[in-house]
Write a protein that holds these residues in place. Sequence first.
Motif, mmCIF file in Angstrom:
data_model
loop_
_atom_site.group_PDB
_atom_site.id
_atom_site.type_symbol
_atom_site.label_atom_id
_atom_site.label_comp_id
_atom_site.label_asym_id
_atom_site.label_seq_id
_atom_site.Cartn_x
_atom_site.Cartn_y
_atom_site.Cartn_z
ATOM 1 N N LEU A 80 0.735 -1.163 -0.238
ATOM 2 C CA LEU A 80 -0.143 -0.085 0.010
ATOM 3 C C LEU A 80 0.763 0.956 -0.102
ATOM 4 N N GLN A 81 0.390 1.616 -0.362
ATOM 5 C CA GLN A 81 0.711 3.711 -0.057
ATOM 6 C C GLN A 81 0.481 4.668 1.316
ATOM 7 N N ALA A 82 1.173 4.649 1.956
ATOM 8 C CA ALA A 82 1.214 5.080 3.378
ATOM 9 C C ALA A 82 1.424 6.895 3.075
ATOM 10 N N LEU A 83 -0.205 7.528 3.341
ATOM 11 C CA LEU A 83 -0.505 9.201 2.798
ATOM 12 C C LEU A 83 0.320 9.851 3.506
ATOM 13 N N SER A 84 0.101 9.533 4.294
ATOM 14 C CA SER A 84 0.926 10.448 6.172
ATOM 15 C C SER A 84 0.727 9.609 7.113
ATOM 16 N N VAL A 85 1.249 10.092 8.157
ATOM 17 C CA VAL A 85 1.059 9.205 9.764
ATOM 18 C C VAL A 85 1.730 10.574 10.599
ATOM 19 N N LYS A 86 0.245 10.599 11.128
ATOM 20 C CA LYS A 86 0.211 12.062 12.101
ATOM 21 C C LYS A 86 0.259 11.433 14.047
ATOM 22 N N SER A 87 0.560 12.277 15.198
ATOM 23 C CA SER A 87 -0.055 11.870 15.944
ATOM 24 C C SER A 87 -1.604 12.751 15.819
ATOM 25 N N ARG A 130 -1.362 8.258 14.204
ATOM 26 C CA ARG A 130 -2.615 7.594 13.236
ATOM 27 C C ARG A 130 -1.863 7.742 11.055
ATOM 28 N N ILE A 131 -1.629 6.773 10.556
ATOM 29 C CA ILE A 131 -1.738 6.235 9.314
ATOM 30 C C ILE A 131 -2.997 6.358 8.425
ATOM 31 N N ILE A 132 -2.469 7.476 7.099
ATOM 32 C CA ILE A 132 -3.679 7.418 6.278
ATOM 33 C C ILE A 132 -2.850 5.617 5.217
ATOM 34 N N LEU A 133 -3.817 4.561 4.526
ATOM 35 C CA LEU A 133 -3.164 4.325 3.729
ATOM 36 C C LEU A 133 -3.856 4.170 2.529
ATOM 37 N N PHE A 147 -9.282 5.076 -0.147
ATOM 38 C CA PHE A 147 -8.260 4.815 1.433
ATOM 39 C C PHE A 147 -8.963 4.533 2.628
ATOM 40 N N MET A 148 -7.690 4.602 3.384
ATOM 41 C CA MET A 148 -8.479 4.139 5.398
ATOM 42 C C MET A 148 -7.357 4.463 6.614
ATOM 43 N N GLN A 149 -8.410 4.835 6.803
ATOM 44 C CA GLN A 149 -6.939 5.413 8.334
ATOM 45 C C GLN A 149 -7.101 4.394 9.397
ATOM 46 N N ALA A 150 -5.961 4.052 9.694
ATOM 47 C CA ALA A 150 -5.367 3.506 10.431
ATOM 48 C C ALA A 150 -5.164 3.217 11.504
ATOM 49 N N MET A 151 -4.577 3.009 12.397
ATOM 50 C CA MET A 151 -3.532 3.084 13.939
ATOM 51 C C MET A 151 -2.015 2.148 13.612
ATOM 52 N N LEU A 152 -0.943 2.550 14.367
ATOM 53 C CA LEU A 152 0.252 2.040 14.116
ATOM 54 C C LEU A 152 0.409 1.493 15.731
ATOM 55 N N ALA A 153 0.494 0.593 15.987
ATOM 56 C CA ALA A 153 1.084 -0.227 17.178
ATOM 57 C C ALA A 153 2.713 0.944 17.897
ATOM 58 N N THR A 154 2.187 1.044 19.220
ATOM 59 C CA THR A 154 3.395 1.329 19.637
ATOM 60 C C THR A 154 5.248 1.189 18.821
ATOM 61 N N PHE A 208 -14.889 36.447 -0.822
ATOM 62 C CA PHE A 208 -14.576 35.737 -0.035
ATOM 63 C C PHE A 208 -13.894 34.075 -0.056
ATOM 64 N N ASN A 209 -13.142 34.205 1.643
ATOM 65 C CA ASN A 209 -12.832 32.263 1.190
ATOM 66 C C ASN A 209 -13.146 32.196 2.779
ATOM 67 N N VAL A 210 -12.750 30.639 3.459
ATOM 68 C CA VAL A 210 -12.807 29.747 4.491
ATOM 69 C C VAL A 210 -11.826 28.834 4.549
ATOM 70 N N THR A 211 -11.349 28.804 5.340
ATOM 71 C CA THR A 211 -10.908 27.889 5.685
ATOM 72 C C THR A 211 -11.573 26.924 6.447
ATOM 73 N N LEU A 212 -11.126 25.391 5.738
ATOM 74 C CA LEU A 212 -12.331 24.026 6.046
ATOM 75 C C LEU A 212 -11.245 22.638 6.664
ATOM 76 N N MET A 213 -11.546 22.846 8.080
ATOM 77 C CA MET A 213 -10.466 21.476 8.356
ATOM 78 C C MET A 213 -11.676 20.532 9.255
ATOM 79 N N ASP A 214 -11.249 19.084 9.129
ATOM 80 C CA ASP A 214 -10.911 17.616 9.746
ATOM 81 C C ASP A 214 -9.871 17.168 10.360
ATOM 82 N N GLU A 215 -10.284 15.586 10.486
ATOM 83 C CA GLU A 215 -9.302 15.553 11.354
ATOM 84 C C GLU A 215 -8.168 15.335 10.165
ATOM 85 N N THR A 216 -8.002 15.299 9.092
ATOM 86 C CA THR A 216 -6.861 14.445 8.539
ATOM 87 C C THR A 216 -6.081 16.384 8.178
#
Length: 597
Positions: free
Chosen positions: A30-37, A55-58, A64-71, A200-208
């Motif tokens: 798979l491709q790991a798109l990002s890894v974040k705390s 958290r890793i996005i694969l 696409f799918m969110q998963a969690m890395l083991a510590t 006009f502009n807005v900034t949109l945010m989600d958990e990613t």
Amino acid sequence: MSAADLTPGAIMRLATCPDDDEAFNSGVVLQALSVKSIGKESENTPKPGTTDRLRIILSDGEWFMQAMLATQLNDLEIPKNAIVRLTRASRNIVQNRRLVIVLGLEILAKCTEKLKRDPNNAAQPAGKPSPAPAAPRTTSTPQLPAQPHRDSKNTAPNGRSCYPIEGLSPYQNNWTIKARVTQKSDIRKWSNQRGEGRLFNVTLMDETGEIRATGFNQAVDELFDKFEEGKVYYVSKARVNLAKKKFSTVNNDYELSLERTTEVEPCLETTDVPTIKYSFVKLDQLQDVAKDATCDVIGVVKEVSDLSEITTKTTNRTMKKRELTLVDDTGFSVRVTLWGNTAENYNEEGNPVIAFKGAKVGDFGGRSLSMMMNSTMSVNPDNTEAFHLRGWFDDDGKTAQFASHTAGGSTGGGRGFDHNDERSLTEIKNAQLGMSDKVDYFSVRTTVMHIKDNNFAYPACRNPGCNKKVLENAPGEWRCEKCNVTHTSPDYRYMLQLAVADLHGQAWFQGFNDAGQVIFNMSANELMAMKEQGDDDGVLRAFARANYQAFNFNCRAKADTWNDETRVRYGILSVAPVDYVKEAELMRERLQSDWAA
């Protein structure tokens, strides 16, 4: 590597197969798109060895799918968009969701871009469209329950699964995002050779992540009133374009163009959408932030100026402005400028805690901050930093003295003379302090050899915290363009260039008002009064007394380029006369310590 090397259908299988399916141990690529705390107030890049959950996005090139890395994998540095092989995985309940837990992972290759699988199996990188693309397929983030049904909490009213902001690109359509509005601008007018318009502009945010969205003309009429800062919406049918970085500070390679057909629907289920994320810089560290960069700060409002109006030189338009003096528990203060409606509508009472996101750093006379059109201001935010500052200010901060970020520094606080890091002028030059991208600081004891006596002070505005140069329009009329006021007399402030020397070398230092008052032992107003009254002998004596005196200097070194020539400038942060009794006591202690052994 290309999308053809990714295991097709792997994401959907991992999301929907039984817990004992061999897919969890079959080594899918798979491709790991990002890894974040997970669960941080700010988006810090995860560091090796941290105990945070990551958290890793694969991606398999299609889903696409969110998963969690083991510590135990926290020590593994996974580059963005890296190609990886899952050697071992499982599924577990995390915050009432069934998430895939990655227990084993190998990094196969690095990749510079997101990979996208073509519907006709002609694999290609996302970002390079095929010559004759087929009808695009709907892509989304599959949910992670044991059975493949949609989770209503992450399903938009149009029936589609919500797509992560981080996964948006110009090569997906039919997406819907669920995001919080963290910033909304006013309606602004623009004009150029092609005509006039509004935006006009807005900034949109989600958990990613976050993304900027801009609406023009008819989209302003349709959508401006639908967005409200702080609320969560489902947004779809907007166009994804490459971001114009000079107009935005949002950390995303893409931005959204809102159109008349863009759908915006309120979302009542907001618990899984984070609020604004900050990466706060303490006020004493603003000297280390580059000029014109943006940063997040939080502090208590110590002072508020009156609303004023200025006329811009470039457009000849009038603008409202107001200045706040912000303080924090580092003992520093900084001036923050509000503009337009934000300045006009500011009516907070007392000493509120305010968090600024994306404030621009200026360096006239030291460090200052200014809100931009993309900046946000949150009064008494619900976060740990605000609670801490509230308690600190109520207990100790009200009566504390604060050092300002003037270029001359403050003799009453801030960075002081460090005897343990004291250097000679030759050591400072040999170490090439100031030649790197960062500002370097040093302490040196040296003697003033010469002070330039031309233009040693300038006429400044008398308003507290302004310090801008004023112009004499007529006798007794000194005009400040910044504050839009006229004074009967200026407040003179030192602006010194002095040659200093020690036993090993010599250098030129620059100092401002606080440094000048220590060196001359009188104010710039007093010295200028002698000059204006024709007391040339008194001025000469003042300069003579200052020359050949030794001082303890604490300075900053920073490279400056002018006409393609780079040189280091040494600015005085603080200065104090040498206390020879104290210096002798320190020397005696050193001689009796292990240092002298």
